[in-house]
Design a protein around this motif. Structure first.
Motif, PDB file in Angstrom:
ATOM      1  N   ILE A  17       0.849  -1.183   0.000  1.00 54.72           N
ATOM      2  CA  ILE A  17       0.000   0.000   0.000  1.00 54.72           C
ATOM      3  C   ILE A  17       0.889   1.238   0.000  1.00 54.72           C
ATOM      4  O   ILE A  17       1.597   1.518   0.961  1.00 54.72           O
ATOM      5  CB  ILE A  17      -0.944   0.009   1.216  1.00 54.72           C
ATOM      6  CG1 ILE A  17      -1.912  -1.171   1.117  1.00 54.72           C
ATOM      7  CG2 ILE A  17      -1.706   1.333   1.309  1.00 54.72           C
ATOM      8  CD1 ILE A  17      -2.790  -1.367   2.333  1.00 54.72           C
ATOM      9  N   ALA A  18       0.856   1.965  -1.102  1.00 58.30           N
ATOM     10  CA  ALA A  18       1.708   3.148  -1.251  1.00 58.30           C
ATOM     11  C   ALA A  18       1.009   4.416  -0.804  1.00 58.30           C
ATOM     12  O   ALA A  18       1.646   5.330  -0.277  1.00 58.30           O
ATOM     13  CB  ALA A  18       2.151   3.301  -2.707  1.00 58.30           C
ATOM     14  N   SER A  19      -0.301   4.505  -1.034  1.00 57.53           N
ATOM     15  CA  SER A  19      -1.013   5.726  -0.656  1.00 57.53           C
ATOM     16  C   SER A  19      -2.448   5.408  -0.280  1.00 57.53           C
ATOM     17  O   SER A  19      -2.966   4.334  -0.613  1.00 57.53           O
ATOM     18  CB  SER A  19      -0.985   6.761  -1.795  1.00 57.53           C
ATOM     19  OG  SER A  19      -1.825   6.370  -2.865  1.00 57.53           O
ATOM     20  N   THR A  20      -3.067   6.351   0.411  1.00 58.71           N
ATOM     21  CA  THR A  20      -4.426   6.131   0.915  1.00 58.71           C
ATOM     22  C   THR A  20      -5.344   7.319   0.624  1.00 58.71           C
ATOM     23  O   THR A  20      -4.887   8.447   0.436  1.00 58.71           O
ATOM     24  CB  THR A  20      -4.410   5.908   2.442  1.00 58.71           C
ATOM     25  OG1 THR A  20      -3.773   7.030   3.070  1.00 58.71           O
ATOM     26  CG2 THR A  20      -3.676   4.638   2.801  1.00 58.71           C
ATOM     27  N   LEU A  21      -6.613   7.013   0.587  1.00 54.90           N
ATOM     28  CA  LEU A  21      -7.677   8.019   0.636  1.00 54.90           C
ATOM     29  C   LEU A  21      -8.252   7.923   2.041  1.00 54.90           C
ATOM     30  O   LEU A  21      -8.865   6.916   2.401  1.00 54.90           O
ATOM     31  CB  LEU A  21      -8.750   7.733  -0.406  1.00 54.90           C
ATOM     32  CG  LEU A  21     -10.071   8.501  -0.247  1.00 54.90           C
ATOM     33  CD1 LEU A  21      -9.852  10.009  -0.334  1.00 54.90           C
ATOM     34  CD2 LEU A  21     -11.097   8.041  -1.271  1.00 54.90           C
ATOM     35  N   VAL A  22      -8.029   8.946   2.847  1.00 49.96           N
ATOM     36  CA  VAL A  22      -8.448   8.936   4.243  1.00 49.96           C
ATOM     37  C   VAL A  22      -9.820   9.568   4.381  1.00 49.96           C
ATOM     38  O   VAL A  22     -10.105  10.604   3.757  1.00 49.96           O
ATOM     39  CB  VAL A  22      -7.419   9.688   5.111  1.00 49.96           C
ATOM     40  CG1 VAL A  22      -7.909   9.802   6.557  1.00 49.96           C
ATOM     41  CG2 VAL A  22      -6.075   8.977   5.069  1.00 49.96           C
ATOM     42  N   VAL A  23     -10.663   8.959   5.190  1.00 47.46           N
ATOM     43  CA  VAL A  23     -12.011   9.471   5.440  1.00 47.46           C
ATOM     44  C   VAL A  23     -12.162   9.752   6.929  1.00 47.46           C
ATOM     45  O   VAL A  23     -12.052   8.850   7.757  1.00 47.46           O
ATOM     46  CB  VAL A  23     -13.082   8.470   4.972  1.00 47.46           C
ATOM     47  CG1 VAL A  23     -14.481   9.002   5.286  1.00 47.46           C
ATOM     48  CG2 VAL A  23     -12.942   8.184   3.476  1.00 47.46           C
ATOM     49  N   TYR A  24     -12.387  11.030   7.262  1.00 45.15           N
ATOM     50  CA  TYR A  24     -12.687  11.455   8.632  1.00 45.15           C
ATOM     51  C   TYR A  24     -14.188  11.725   8.736  1.00 45.15           C
ATOM     52  O   TYR A  24     -14.826  12.168   7.769  1.00 45.15           O
ATOM     53  CB  TYR A  24     -11.967  12.763   8.963  1.00 45.15           C
ATOM     54  CG  TYR A  24     -10.461  12.702   9.062  1.00 45.15           C
ATOM     55  CD1 TYR A  24      -9.783  11.562   9.477  1.00 45.15           C
ATOM     56  CD2 TYR A  24      -9.698  13.834   8.760  1.00 45.15           C
ATOM     57  CE1 TYR A  24      -8.409  11.530   9.587  1.00 45.15           C
ATOM     58  CE2 TYR A  24      -8.312  13.814   8.864  1.00 45.15           C
ATOM     59  CZ  TYR A  24      -7.673  12.670   9.277  1.00 45.15           C
ATOM     60  OH  TYR A  24      -6.306  12.653   9.386  1.00 45.15           O
ATOM     61  N   GLY A  25     -14.737  11.529   9.915  1.00 45.12           N
ATOM     62  CA  GLY A  25     -16.140  11.868  10.108  1.00 45.12           C
ATOM     63  C   GLY A  25     -16.711  11.275  11.377  1.00 45.12           C
ATOM     64  O   GLY A  25     -16.066  10.504  12.087  1.00 45.12           O
ATOM     65  N   SER A  26     -17.934  11.636  11.641  1.00 43.02           N
ATOM     66  CA  SER A  26     -18.610  11.296  12.884  1.00 43.02           C
ATOM     67  C   SER A  26     -18.770   9.800  13.094  1.00 43.02           C
ATOM     68  O   SER A  26     -18.879   9.018  12.149  1.00 43.02           O
ATOM     69  CB  SER A  26     -19.992  11.950  12.898  1.00 43.02           C
ATOM     70  OG  SER A  26     -20.729  11.560  14.036  1.00 43.02           O
ATOM     71  N   ALA A  27     -18.806   9.418  14.370  1.00 45.97           N
ATOM     72  CA  ALA A  27     -19.161   8.053  14.755  1.00 45.97           C
ATOM     73  C   ALA A  27     -20.643   7.964  15.115  1.00 45.97           C
ATOM     74  O   ALA A  27     -21.094   6.925  15.593  1.00 45.97           O
ATOM     75  CB  ALA A  27     -18.311   7.605  15.949  1.00 45.97           C
ATOM     76  N   ARG A  28     -21.404   9.050  14.889  1.00 46.74           N
ATOM     77  CA  ARG A  28     -22.792   9.097  15.359  1.00 46.74           C
ATOM     78  C   ARG A  28     -23.830   9.225  14.244  1.00 46.74           C
ATOM     79  O   ARG A  28     -25.015   8.986  14.487  1.00 46.74           O
ATOM     80  CB  ARG A  28     -22.964  10.275  16.327  1.00 46.74           C
ATOM     81  CG  ARG A  28     -22.010  10.218  17.511  1.00 46.74           C
ATOM     82  CD  ARG A  28     -22.295  11.307  18.512  1.00 46.74           C
ATOM     83  NE  ARG A  28     -21.334  11.302  19.618  1.00 46.74           N
ATOM     84  CZ  ARG A  28     -21.513  11.900  20.771  1.00 46.74           C
ATOM     85  NH1 ARG A  28     -22.623  12.594  20.998  1.00 46.74           N
ATOM     86  NH2 ARG A  28     -20.590  11.834  21.721  1.00 46.74           N
TER      87      ARG A  28
END
Length: 327
Positions: A104-115
């Motif tokens: 795995i060279a690179s990522t698409l990161v996803v941030y956000g709520s747990a609710r």
């Protein structure tokens, strides 16, 4: 100079014999390595040494005392306050090594709520409300269920792109590994039959990985700082959905790193204009001189997954970059 044979364990039974005369036929390529082979290991591996120790009876008081344990097998020792720097190193190394082994060279990161609920669960949250205030909150959360769908859709698009260069995978979906928006991201990758990463954090309340994280890419952290570092070490784009303190923390640290030049610019996609305009007045920060006006261009507002991916594709010229890529 020390004699190596006096300071290491024997290599194998064959190594205890005397050297063969010069006229002897050369050993077969498949034969066990000789103790005189230049490439043969002179020391036992740590796992072998640990096996030796564990197979021995612990009969004496000395052997039974914790002081006698091998340091790397002594959990009580590793958890001491003084060992915090070592634990930092371990949390840095373990995911780094396993992600590298997974190509795995690179990522698409996803941030956000747990609710934020999934669309299927939105009405259940409203029905479970026990008073008008809880119902109002549940209704507002239910109204944001569309972002679950958009996070899932974005992850599916990235997974379907299947960008591979020089045998390394790019834009592999990475979430915090928990529920809600994080679950949606891992679920979207699973929809496309792709692997995805989950970076969980240990909390006092139960915090198990969601069911869509790829098991061998599911990591658990003790330190928030190391977890946030791993979010960004391979990140080539970050999607930020509505969220609370945790999302704010991750989002603002990312903005700070780019603003100060500690990190090169990457696409930062801010989903949910109405939400962000309600909770943060970004323009006021610039008007007050707390940030520069051009800092407002560090992120881009989007509402749909397709819009977000179009921005990522334009930033990296993915169409031309992927023409010769193996998939």
């Amino acid at each position: 100079m020390n004699d190596d044979s006096q300071h290491s364990g024997p290599a194998d039974p064959a190594s205890t014999s005397t050297a063969a005369p010069a006229s002897a036929a050369p050993a077969s390529a498949n034969a066990a390595p000789s103790g005189h082979d230049l490439t043969h290991r002179r020391f036992y591996k740590a796992e072998q040494e640990a096996g030796f120790v564990e197979s021995q009876p612990k009969e004496s008081p000395q052997q039974q005392d914790p002081a006698y344990r091998l340091a790397f097998r002594d959990t009580d020792f590793l958890l001491r306050e003084e060992l915090r720097p070592v634990r930092f190193q371990l949390e840095l190394l373990k995911p780094e090594m396993l992600l590298d082994e997974a190509a795995i060279a690179s990522t698409l990161v996803v941030y956000g709520s747990a609710r934020i609920p999934s669309p299927e669960q939105a009405q259940a949250g409203i029905d479970a409300a026990s008073d008008p205030r809880q119902r109002a909150v549940a209704e507002r959360l239910a109204a944001k269920a569309r972002y679950y769908d958009q996070a899932r859709r974005l992850a599916q698009i990235a997974a379907d792109a299947a960008i591979v260069e020089d045998g390394k995978r790019h834009f592999v979906v990475c979430s915090g590994g928990g529920p809600s928006i994080m679950e949606a991201a891992n679920r979207g990758a699973a929809d496309a039959g792709a692997e995805s990463i989950g970076l969980n954090i240990t909390l006092r309340h139960e915090n198990a990985p969601n069911a869509y994280v790829t098991p061998h890419l599911s990591f658990q952290f003790h330190y928030f700082a190391l977890r946030k570092m791993h979010f960004l070490l391979r990140a080539r784009a970050v999607a930020v959905f509505p969220g609370g303190f945790g999302t704010f923390d991750e989002f603002f640290e990312l903005l700070t790193l780019v603003q100060t030049g500690k990190m090169r610019p990457i696409p930062i996609l801010l989903f949910g204009g109405d939400f962000w305009d309600r909770v943060i007045d970004f323009s006021a920060l610039a008007d007050e001189g707390m940030i520069n006006a051009e800092d407002l261009s560090l992120f881009h507002r989007v509402e749909t997954a397709d819009e977000a991916w179009a921005h990522i594709a334009a930033f990296y010229d993915l169409k031309s970059a992927n023409e010769g890529a193996a998939t």
